[in-house]
Write an enzyme that holds these catalytic residues in place. Structure first.
Site, PDB file in Angstrom:
ATOM      1  N   ASP A 199     -26.358 -17.763 -19.627  1.00 52.35           N
ATOM      2  CA  ASP A 199     -24.961 -17.382 -19.422  1.00 52.35           C
ATOM      3  C   ASP A 199     -24.388 -18.268 -18.317  1.00 52.35           C
ATOM      4  O   ASP A 199     -25.045 -18.498 -17.288  1.00 52.35           O
ATOM      5  CB  ASP A 199     -24.862 -15.905 -19.023  1.00 52.35           C
ATOM      6  CG  ASP A 199     -23.429 -15.413 -18.985  1.00 52.35           C
ATOM      7  OD1 ASP A 199     -22.921 -15.030 -20.055  1.00 52.35           O
ATOM      8  OD2 ASP A 199     -22.828 -15.416 -17.891  1.00 52.35           O
ATOM      9  N   ASN A 207     -11.650 -21.000 -16.859  1.00 57.65           N
ATOM     10  CA  ASN A 207     -10.622 -20.538 -17.794  1.00 57.65           C
ATOM     11  C   ASN A 207      -9.347 -20.135 -17.063  1.00 57.65           C
ATOM     12  O   ASN A 207      -8.231 -20.477 -17.480  1.00 57.65           O
ATOM     13  CB  ASN A 207     -11.149 -19.344 -18.608  1.00 57.65           C
ATOM     14  CG  ASN A 207     -11.712 -19.771 -19.954  1.00 57.65           C
ATOM     15  OD1 ASN A 207     -11.431 -20.860 -20.433  1.00 57.65           O
ATOM     16  ND2 ASN A 207     -12.521 -18.921 -20.553  1.00 57.65           N
ATOM     17  N   ASP A 216     -12.675 -24.545 -23.550  1.00 61.59           N
ATOM     18  CA  ASP A 216     -13.311 -24.989 -24.795  1.00 61.59           C
ATOM     19  C   ASP A 216     -14.023 -26.329 -24.594  1.00 61.59           C
ATOM     20  O   ASP A 216     -15.136 -26.541 -25.113  1.00 61.59           O
ATOM     21  CB  ASP A 216     -12.271 -25.119 -25.910  1.00 61.59           C
ATOM     22  CG  ASP A 216     -11.800 -23.761 -26.426  1.00 61.59           C
ATOM     23  OD1 ASP A 216     -12.438 -22.745 -26.082  1.00 61.59           O
ATOM     24  OD2 ASP A 216     -10.796 -23.720 -27.165  1.00 61.59           O
ATOM     25  N   ASP A 242     -19.491 -17.422 -23.493  1.00 51.61           N
ATOM     26  CA  ASP A 242     -20.256 -18.413 -22.734  1.00 51.61           C
ATOM     27  C   ASP A 242     -21.728 -18.020 -22.668  1.00 51.61           C
ATOM     28  O   ASP A 242     -22.416 -18.298 -21.702  1.00 51.61           O
ATOM     29  CB  ASP A 242     -19.676 -18.584 -21.333  1.00 51.61           C
ATOM     30  CG  ASP A 242     -19.731 -17.299 -20.510  1.00 51.61           C
ATOM     31  OD1 ASP A 242     -19.795 -16.211 -21.116  1.00 51.61           O
ATOM     32  OD2 ASP A 242     -19.708 -17.371 -19.262  1.00 51.61           O
TER      33      ASP A 242
END
Length: 326
Positions: A199, A207, A216, A242
């Site tokens: 993770d 973000n 992305d 993620d």
């Protein structure tokens, strides 16, 4: 009133491209242009054609020319082409010469394919022209059906590929991961495997500060970092925003396993250049070892690795935690 007449060789060739004029000894005295392609350089009829009827097979000495001169139909097989049977009729045109005329009959499609025949090879009034048109139409239809089936098969394969692929990164998705693990289980083997759940750390900040388009790009970069860090036979999937799953199929020891995963984290920590900005992040990994079998519950294995991941996160992230570590 019957008026005797003759026909020259050119006219005979036009209306009977499959005719052969033979002497009583079977010598070929003349032939139409189409049958000539079958005869080649043969000088005698029996060099190329052999009667293919029961009474001639039982007694090869029977007089084939006498059969033709009687007006009866004769079936002749082309030497070297066992599937090519010609239907022939004959008529004596003088004491020394018999005129034979042949047709392909049911062997027409085979003849067309073998000798690359076209409309120009036949007499304009020949019924074979209609059969030729039907053959060409059938071939065109079958070709179109074949192309359609091929396109449908390609679409099916693409749909199947997309159903197991993460569209953004090109990695497997969760379904694809389970399918590939199932293949590994079906193949057997008792070697120790490792299941890792990875993770990203600080991905939310990327973000929030740079936008989802930048996020992305980061996920694509991370996917390549993971893909390049594993070996042939390992299985990698993106299963969440993620979150990634990694099945490692070969490692020498727990130390080497940890080293593999730490190198992947190092690759992820390389600053990622974006449009007008740079993204910096790390990753946490939880891992457990197990033996694959048909009775293995992958969901339980993943839960163990996931629990180890939360411990790695709680310890500050950027590291690897084994499931059996305190």
């Amino acid at each position: 009133m019957n008026i005797p007449y003759t026909i020259d060789a050119n006219a005979a060739a036009m209306i009977m491209p499959m005719h052969i004029a033979v002497s009583q000894q079977g010598r070929i005295m003349g032939a139409g242009p189409l049958i000539r392609r079958l005869l080649g350089d043969a000088q005698y009829l029996q060099e190329v054609l052999v009667a293919d009827m029961p009474r001639f097979r039982q007694n090869p000495g029977n007089d084939v020319l006498a059969e033709f001169r009687s007006g009866r139909r004769v079936l002749m097989r082309v030497r070297g082409h066992d599937d090519l049977i010609l239907r022939g009729h004959g008529v004596p045109i003088c004491d020394q010469i018999t005129l034979l005329n042949f047709g392909f009959g049911m062997a027409l499609p085979h003849a067309i394919k073998t000798f690359s025949l076209s409309e120009a090879d036949f007499s304009p009034s020949d019924n074979a022209i209609e059969l030729l048109f039907m053959y060409e139409a059938s071939r065109a239809i079958m070709g179109e059906i074949s192309r359609t089936n091929e396109a449908l098969e390609q679409e099916r394969r693409e749909a199947e590929r997309m159903s197991v692929t993460d569209v953004l990164t090109g990695l497997l998705n969760r379904r694809g991961f389970y399918i590939e693990c199932g293949k590994l289980a079906a193949a057997g083997g008792t070697q120790e495997l490792a299941m890792a759940v990875l993770d990203l750390d600080l991905f939310k900040e990327v973000n929030d500060s740079l936008g989802h388009a930048a996020g992305d790009e980061v996920l694509v970069f991370v996917s390549e970092a993971i893909r390049s860090g594993v070996r042939r036979g390992d299985i990698v999937a993106r299963v969440g925003g993620d979150e990634f799953l990694i099945l490692i199929s070969a490692f020498d020891s727990r130390r080497s396993l940890r080293a593999i995963l730490e190198r992947i984290i190092e690759r992820i920590e390389v600053p990622i250049p974006l449009d007008g900005a740079t993204a910096r992040l790390s990753a946490s990994v939880g891992v457990t070892t197990f033996s694959m079998s048909l009775g293995c519950d992958l969901a339980d294995v993943i839960r163990l690795a996931d629990a180890a991941l939360y411990k790695a996160k709680a310890a500050g992230g950027g590291g690897v935690r084994m499931s059996d570590e305190d």
